[in-house]
Design an enzyme around this catalytic site. Structure first.
Site, PDB file in Angstrom:
ATOM      1  N   LYS A 200       0.828  -1.206   0.000  1.00  0.00           N
ATOM      2  CA  LYS A 200       0.000   0.000   0.000  1.00  0.00           C
ATOM      3  C   LYS A 200       0.865   1.261   0.000  1.00  0.00           C
ATOM      4  O   LYS A 200       0.650   2.169  -0.806  1.00  0.00           O
ATOM      5  CB  LYS A 200      -0.936   0.005   1.203  1.00  0.00           C
ATOM      6  CG  LYS A 200      -1.883   1.211   1.236  1.00  0.00           C
ATOM      7  CD  LYS A 200      -2.711   1.286   2.505  1.00  0.00           C
ATOM      8  CE  LYS A 200      -3.732   0.194   2.575  1.00  0.00           C
ATOM      9  NZ  LYS A 200      -4.654   0.372   3.728  1.00  0.00           N
ATOM     10  N   GLU A 206      10.287  -5.880   3.673  1.00  0.00           N
ATOM     11  CA  GLU A 206      10.470  -7.195   3.075  1.00  0.00           C
ATOM     12  C   GLU A 206      10.056  -7.192   1.606  1.00  0.00           C
ATOM     13  O   GLU A 206      10.749  -7.746   0.736  1.00  0.00           O
ATOM     14  CB  GLU A 206       9.656  -8.246   3.836  1.00  0.00           C
ATOM     15  CG  GLU A 206      10.019  -8.399   5.295  1.00  0.00           C
ATOM     16  CD  GLU A 206       9.107  -7.578   6.210  1.00  0.00           C
ATOM     17  OE1 GLU A 206       8.906  -8.003   7.354  1.00  0.00           O
ATOM     18  OE2 GLU A 206       8.608  -6.518   5.754  1.00  0.00           O
ATOM     19  N   GLY A 260      -5.164  -4.828   5.600  1.00  0.00           N
ATOM     20  CA  GLY A 260      -4.406  -5.813   4.837  1.00  0.00           C
ATOM     21  C   GLY A 260      -5.023  -7.201   4.828  1.00  0.00           C
ATOM     22  O   GLY A 260      -5.130  -7.851   3.784  1.00  0.00           O
ATOM     23  N   ARG A 261      -5.456  -7.663   5.995  1.00  0.00           N
ATOM     24  CA  ARG A 261      -5.984  -9.031   6.074  1.00  0.00           C
ATOM     25  C   ARG A 261      -7.395  -9.144   5.518  1.00  0.00           C
ATOM     26  O   ARG A 261      -7.950 -10.237   5.464  1.00  0.00           O
ATOM     27  CB  ARG A 261      -5.925  -9.536   7.509  1.00  0.00           C
ATOM     28  CG  ARG A 261      -6.611  -8.657   8.543  1.00  0.00           C
ATOM     29  CD  ARG A 261      -6.237  -9.083   9.956  1.00  0.00           C
ATOM     30  NE  ARG A 261      -6.761  -8.179  10.979  1.00  0.00           N
ATOM     31  CZ  ARG A 261      -6.167  -7.057  11.371  1.00  0.00           C
ATOM     32  NH1 ARG A 261      -5.049  -6.666  10.778  1.00  0.00           N
ATOM     33  NH2 ARG A 261      -6.685  -6.312  12.332  1.00  0.00           N
ATOM     34  N   GLU A 346      -4.521 -11.805  14.216  1.00  0.00           N
ATOM     35  CA  GLU A 346      -4.095 -10.408  14.090  1.00  0.00           C
ATOM     36  C   GLU A 346      -5.250  -9.476  14.430  1.00  0.00           C
ATOM     37  O   GLU A 346      -5.039  -8.359  14.891  1.00  0.00           O
ATOM     38  CB  GLU A 346      -3.581 -10.145  12.674  1.00  0.00           C
ATOM     39  CG  GLU A 346      -2.807  -8.834  12.544  1.00  0.00           C
ATOM     40  CD  GLU A 346      -2.059  -8.717  11.231  1.00  0.00           C
ATOM     41  OE1 GLU A 346      -0.924  -9.229  11.144  1.00  0.00           O
ATOM     42  OE2 GLU A 346      -2.619  -8.124  10.288  1.00  0.00           O
ATOM     43  N   HIS A 377      -3.547 -37.829  11.390  1.00  0.00           N
ATOM     44  CA  HIS A 377      -2.327 -38.584  11.693  1.00  0.00           C
ATOM     45  C   HIS A 377      -1.244 -37.665  12.240  1.00  0.00           C
ATOM     46  O   HIS A 377      -0.067 -38.025  12.225  1.00  0.00           O
ATOM     47  CB  HIS A 377      -1.852 -39.314  10.436  1.00  0.00           C
ATOM     48  CG  HIS A 377      -2.822 -40.346   9.953  1.00  0.00           C
ATOM     49  ND1 HIS A 377      -2.760 -41.667  10.348  1.00  0.00           N
ATOM     50  CD2 HIS A 377      -3.907 -40.239   9.152  1.00  0.00           C
ATOM     51  CE1 HIS A 377      -3.753 -42.340   9.788  1.00  0.00           C
ATOM     52  NE2 HIS A 377      -4.466 -41.491   9.053  1.00  0.00           N
ATOM     53  N   LYS A 497       8.742  -4.713  13.496  1.00  0.00           N
ATOM     54  CA  LYS A 497       9.201  -4.148  12.228  1.00  0.00           C
ATOM     55  C   LYS A 497      10.128  -2.957  12.475  1.00  0.00           C
ATOM     56  O   LYS A 497      11.161  -2.804  11.817  1.00  0.00           O
ATOM     57  CB  LYS A 497       7.995  -3.707  11.396  1.00  0.00           C
ATOM     58  CG  LYS A 497       7.187  -4.861  10.819  1.00  0.00           C
ATOM     59  CD  LYS A 497       5.849  -4.426  10.297  1.00  0.00           C
ATOM     60  CE  LYS A 497       5.949  -3.455   9.152  1.00  0.00           C
ATOM     61  NZ  LYS A 497       4.615  -3.137   8.583  1.00  0.00           N
TER      62      LYS A 497
END
Length: 531
Positions: A200, A206, A260-261, A346, A377, A497
């Site tokens: 954005k 990153e 964002g999410r 979050e 399993h 961050k």
């Protein structure tokens, strides 16, 4: 006595009950405790509750004015109060096109303009009109982002693999670990690769590091002028995008009212539209809109997100369950638990309420999961016989996307058997009747009474996936309202961050004074070769 205390008192009674006794006492329990929306059926009868429980939970929802909070979100009120922002991911899929106002301005024209821009671009790529610098069509799309700019598109593209255009491959790079990008670029040809840089602000460390490395990889072969033919951006920072070399007309925007999410419905979903096409993307939005409509209009006792949200509150806050599992019995949905981890943890991983006070009750639980039957399993042993109470959501389609003989029937047999076993358990009398040796009976005893939701839907389609994601979004919202927290900020992400930037500077300069803890200082020195 307030509703909180009454629920605490009531929960003490619930803890003395066993679900198999509740089913014996009420043969119609399923009929009373399931709800259907579109192609979805939620069976929530295999949970620890009575009619009185629901009376109290619905009173809890009303006490916290869930209806008012819901209206505030959909109408553009600034419910993200720590950042003073509206929360309008729902506007992105507003298929009725009714006005949605922010500070008196209807945002729907902006949303439609961006959607049509995505439409034109994705059609050009898919129809081989948009070409690389050497005139070759795009064969590989690499989405570079992190968090919501990666998890949503990654999950949806893979979940809808059966609907993907077959002559374009899709890749996702998020980790700043260079291995992630390296392994991806090994599969790609610079002449036919398109990069989507999703950030954005176009400042995410990153993402920009990966973007610059991808840029160098491309420029080394094709030169600087090729950037405009092989890079597009999803961002609001046009000057930074243009400085990078990306053509402004190939920059797609979204807004502060989209977290964002919650952004897969926006231009962040560009890779999704490239993969499944515009029409299927519209179906994806339509499914979410249908769930939005249900959430806004259905009464509490028929409202699927409300029911799931209130059950989550019951277990986390009143039963003390610290985690829950999401278990999709569909290989295409194997990435759903990882996506929901961000959405849930979050959003509701907060310990401060709307009044700025630390809470004295449990809020967001730990979410984990895996595709069935693999999880059976792996960690199901703990769910069945461990000391932790772990509510589970079982999810499965009735119809497979492929004619696979008996495979799907066996998958569904496991899907149905696990909630039954978790509820019923197996006691000593049953084991004796099966001639289990006396000394082994304690080890083979299952207490049962482990709560589950069973979510069954007709078939995995773009529309149904949209409905499923929106269902969990609203479930998380309901819980945030009850817990009186801001589900739409993420300050816990920011501290790490900020510190990482400072540590990075120290790592690059051995002469800088180290001012962290003695532990971190020592580790920096070891990495630098000074310790």
């Amino acid at each position: 006595m307030d509703i909180y205390q009454r629920l605490l008192s009531h929960t003490k009674t619930l803890k003395t009950l066993h679900m198999k006794d509740l089913f014996q006492a009420d043969p119609d329990r399923f009929d009373k405790y399931h709800v259907e929306v579109g192609d979805f059926l939620l069976d929530y009868s295999k949970n620890i509750f009575t009619d009185e429980t629901w009376d109290l939970l619905y009173e809890l929802a009303k006490t916290h004015d869930l209806a008012g909070a819901t209206n505030d979100m959909f109408s553009g009120r600034r419910i993200n109060f720590t950042e003073n922002r509206p929360v309008l991911h729902t506007a992105l899929r507003n298929r009725a096109n009714t006005p949605v106002l922010v500070d008196g301005q209807d945002v729907m024209p902006w949303i439609h303009t961006e959607l049509e821009k995505m439409h034109a671009f994705t059609d050009a790529v898919r129809q081989k009109i948009f070409l690389g610098a050497t005139g070759k069509p795009i064969t590989d799309v690499v989405n570079i982002g992190i968090g919501g700019s990666d998890l949503g598109p990654y999950m949806v593209v893979h979940a809808l693999e059966d609907y993907r255009i077959k002559d374009i491959n899709f890749h996702f790079v998020s980790n700043v670990d260079g291995t992630d990008l390296h392994l991806t670029l090994e599969k790609c040809n610079p002449e036919t690769t398109l990069f989507i840089i999703s950030s954005k602000t176009f400042t995410t460390i990153e993402t920009l590091m990966n973007a610059r490395s991808a840029r160098s990889w491309l420029v080394k072969v094709l030169g600087e002028t090729a950037i405009a033919h092989h890079f597009v951006a999803v961002s609001t920072n046009l000057p930074a995008v243009e400085e990078f070399g990306i053509d402004p007309k190939n920059t797609f925007g979204f807004w502060d009212f989209v977290g964002g999410r919650y952004s897969v419905w926006s231009a962040i979903g560009l890779s999704v539209m490239l993969s499944i096409g515009y029409d299927n993307f519209i179906q994806f939005l339509t499914g979410a809109y249908d769930m939005d409509t249900h959430f806004r209009s259905a009464p509490l006792n028929k409202n699927m997100p409300v029911i799931m949200g209130l059950l989550g509150v019951l277990y986390a806050t009143y039963f003390g369950a610290e985690s829950y599992a999401v278990l999709p019995y569909d290989q295409y949905l194997k990435d759903l638990p990882a996506y929901l981890q961000q959405l849930d943890m979050e959003s509701n991983g907060k310990g401060v309420n709307k009044s700025g006070h630390f809470v004295d009750y449990a809020t967001g639980p730990i979410l984990f999961g895996a595709a069935g039957t693999n999880g059976q399993h792996s960690f199901y042993q703990l769910i069945h016989q461990g000391t932790h109470l772990i509510p589970c959501d079982f999810i499965a389609p009735i119809e497979p996307l492929h004619d696979d003989g008996e495979h799907h029937k066996m998958l569904l047999a496991n899907f149905l058997a696990q909630p039954e076993a978790l509820m019923m358990g197996r006691d000593a009398a049953q084991l004796k009747a099966e001639n289990v040796p006396e000394n082994l009976i304690p080890y083979r005893t299952f207490l049962g009474n482990r709560p589950t939701n069973t979510l069954l839907f007709k078939k995995l389609t773009p529309k149904n996936l949209g409905m499923l994601i929106a269902l969990y979004e609203h479930k998380v919202f309901v819980q945030g309202v009850i817990w009186r927290i801001d589900s739409f900020d993420q300050w816990g992400v920011e501290l790490g961050k900020k510190l990482a930037t400072s540590v990075y500077e120290k790592l690059n300069d051995k002469n800088q004074e180290l001012n962290f803890s003695s532990s971190t200082n020592a580790l920096i020195k070891r990495i630098q070769g000074n310790g």
